[in-house]
Design a protein around this motif. Sequence first.
Motif, PDB file in Angstrom:
ATOM      1  N   PHE A 124       0.870  -1.177   0.000  1.00  0.00           N
ATOM      2  CA  PHE A 124       0.000   0.000   0.000  1.00  0.00           C
ATOM      3  C   PHE A 124       0.905   1.224   0.000  1.00  0.00           C
ATOM      4  O   PHE A 124       1.670   1.455   0.938  1.00  0.00           O
ATOM      5  CB  PHE A 124      -0.908  -0.007   1.228  1.00  0.00           C
ATOM      6  N   LEU A 125       0.842   1.997  -1.066  1.00  0.00           N
ATOM      7  CA  LEU A 125       1.688   3.171  -1.226  1.00  0.00           C
ATOM      8  C   LEU A 125       1.041   4.348  -0.497  1.00  0.00           C
ATOM      9  O   LEU A 125      -0.068   4.762  -0.831  1.00  0.00           O
ATOM     10  CB  LEU A 125       1.837   3.477  -2.720  1.00  0.00           C
TER      11      LEU A 125
ATOM     12  N   GLY B 115       5.743   3.094   1.487  1.00  0.00           N
ATOM     13  CA  GLY B 115       4.591   2.200   1.518  1.00  0.00           C
ATOM     14  C   GLY B 115       4.753   1.118   2.566  1.00  0.00           C
ATOM     15  O   GLY B 115       5.805   0.996   3.205  1.00  0.00           O
ATOM     16  N   PHE B 116       3.697   0.329   2.741  1.00  0.00           N
ATOM     17  CA  PHE B 116       3.690  -0.759   3.714  1.00  0.00           C
ATOM     18  C   PHE B 116       3.294  -2.068   3.035  1.00  0.00           C
ATOM     19  O   PHE B 116       2.310  -2.115   2.299  1.00  0.00           O
ATOM     20  CB  PHE B 116       2.703  -0.469   4.850  1.00  0.00           C
ATOM     21  N   ILE B 117       4.053  -3.112   3.304  1.00  0.00           N
ATOM     22  CA  ILE B 117       3.712  -4.438   2.771  1.00  0.00           C
ATOM     23  C   ILE B 117       2.459  -4.945   3.490  1.00  0.00           C
ATOM     24  O   ILE B 117       2.408  -4.961   4.720  1.00  0.00           O
ATOM     25  CB  ILE B 117       4.877  -5.421   2.970  1.00  0.00           C
ATOM     26  N   LEU B 118       1.467  -5.350   2.727  1.00  0.00           N
ATOM     27  CA  LEU B 118       0.203  -5.807   3.310  1.00  0.00           C
ATOM     28  C   LEU B 118       0.198  -7.301   3.623  1.00  0.00           C
ATOM     29  O   LEU B 118      -0.611  -7.757   4.438  1.00  0.00           O
ATOM     30  CB  LEU B 118      -0.956  -5.496   2.352  1.00  0.00           C
ATOM     31  N   ASN B 119       1.063  -8.071   2.979  1.00  0.00           N
ATOM     32  CA  ASN B 119       0.955  -9.531   3.107  1.00  0.00           C
ATOM     33  C   ASN B 119       2.180 -10.190   3.746  1.00  0.00           C
ATOM     34  O   ASN B 119       2.641 -11.229   3.311  1.00  0.00           O
ATOM     35  CB  ASN B 119       0.673 -10.164   1.740  1.00  0.00           C
TER      36      ASN B 119
ATOM     37  N   PRO C  22      11.743  -3.118   4.877  1.00  0.00           N
ATOM     38  CA  PRO C  22      13.069  -3.254   5.487  1.00  0.00           C
ATOM     39  C   PRO C  22      13.638  -1.968   6.091  1.00  0.00           C
ATOM     40  O   PRO C  22      14.659  -2.009   6.769  1.00  0.00           O
ATOM     41  CB  PRO C  22      13.925  -3.700   4.298  1.00  0.00           C
ATOM     42  N   VAL C  23      12.986  -0.825   5.858  1.00  0.00           N
ATOM     43  CA  VAL C  23      13.503   0.449   6.362  1.00  0.00           C
ATOM     44  C   VAL C  23      12.988   0.705   7.780  1.00  0.00           C
ATOM     45  O   VAL C  23      11.813   0.489   8.074  1.00  0.00           O
ATOM     46  CB  VAL C  23      13.091   1.617   5.435  1.00  0.00           C
TER      47      VAL C  23
ATOM     48  N   TYR D 208       9.064   0.082   7.195  1.00  0.00           N
ATOM     49  CA  TYR D 208       8.329   0.477   5.993  1.00  0.00           C
ATOM     50  C   TYR D 208       9.188   0.242   4.757  1.00  0.00           C
ATOM     51  O   TYR D 208      10.388  -0.042   4.851  1.00  0.00           O
ATOM     52  CB  TYR D 208       7.891   1.945   6.079  1.00  0.00           C
ATOM     53  N   SER D 209       8.569   0.347   3.614  1.00  0.00           N
ATOM     54  CA  SER D 209       9.259   0.207   2.328  1.00  0.00           C
ATOM     55  C   SER D 209       9.485   1.603   1.769  1.00  0.00           C
ATOM     56  O   SER D 209       8.560   2.413   1.724  1.00  0.00           O
ATOM     57  CB  SER D 209       8.417  -0.622   1.353  1.00  0.00           C
ATOM     58  N   GLY D 210      10.712   1.890   1.355  1.00  0.00           N
ATOM     59  CA  GLY D 210      11.024   3.228   0.876  1.00  0.00           C
ATOM     60  C   GLY D 210      11.836   3.214  -0.408  1.00  0.00           C
ATOM     61  O   GLY D 210      12.611   2.285  -0.657  1.00  0.00           O
TER      62      GLY D 210
END
Length: 199
Positions: free
Chosen positions: A44-45, A55-59, A85-86, A140-142
């Motif tokens: 989810f961005l 964004g955040f990984i949903l799964n 991983p951030v 979070y994912s960046g």
Amino acid sequence: MAKGNELNIDLFDIKYSKIPPKGGRVLIAQPSLNDPFFKRTVIFLVEHDENGSMGFILNRKLNINLSEIIIDFPDIDIEVSVGGPVSPDMVNFIHTFGDEIPNSFPLGNGIFMNGDINTLKDLAIAGKVNNKNLKLFIGYSGWGPKQLEKEINEDSWLVAKFPARGIMKGVYDNWYFAVQQLGKKFKVWSIYPENPTLN
């Protein structure tokens, strides 16, 4: 090698109209993305601008209780996920409480990010918090400036517009189901081998 055993990569190369990344949209990892962290993820961005993307990984669910990561938080049944991983020591959350939680950042379509944690605790104690109005993420994912666009152009990600209510209800917390929502022609992605070199 016999032709019958060759993997026809073109079979999985689906032509579609790409849409640009934007906060509130969803990234679906293409089946050929082999990064061990992002393989078959749905993200989810929450932010995308000239400075980069978040964004955040949903799964990527974790088998831990919320009370294990937030001190004095009520022991309620809320799913916790790896957001990326951030900053793995950081906890973020998205919710639908809006201004009920002060200092929340609106993401659009009725979804908000973070806010006053003590108010969230009070809502949890009052029994108002559940998996359909709150999602928590560790890390979070960046992406840096233009990095996500580059990865999209390399066919690592597909950008999708999914209804916000499905995000909060966990509808897209499964890569295979998220792919199915893209349409029939994407069904072939679900049979793409996780490790093509073993075929």
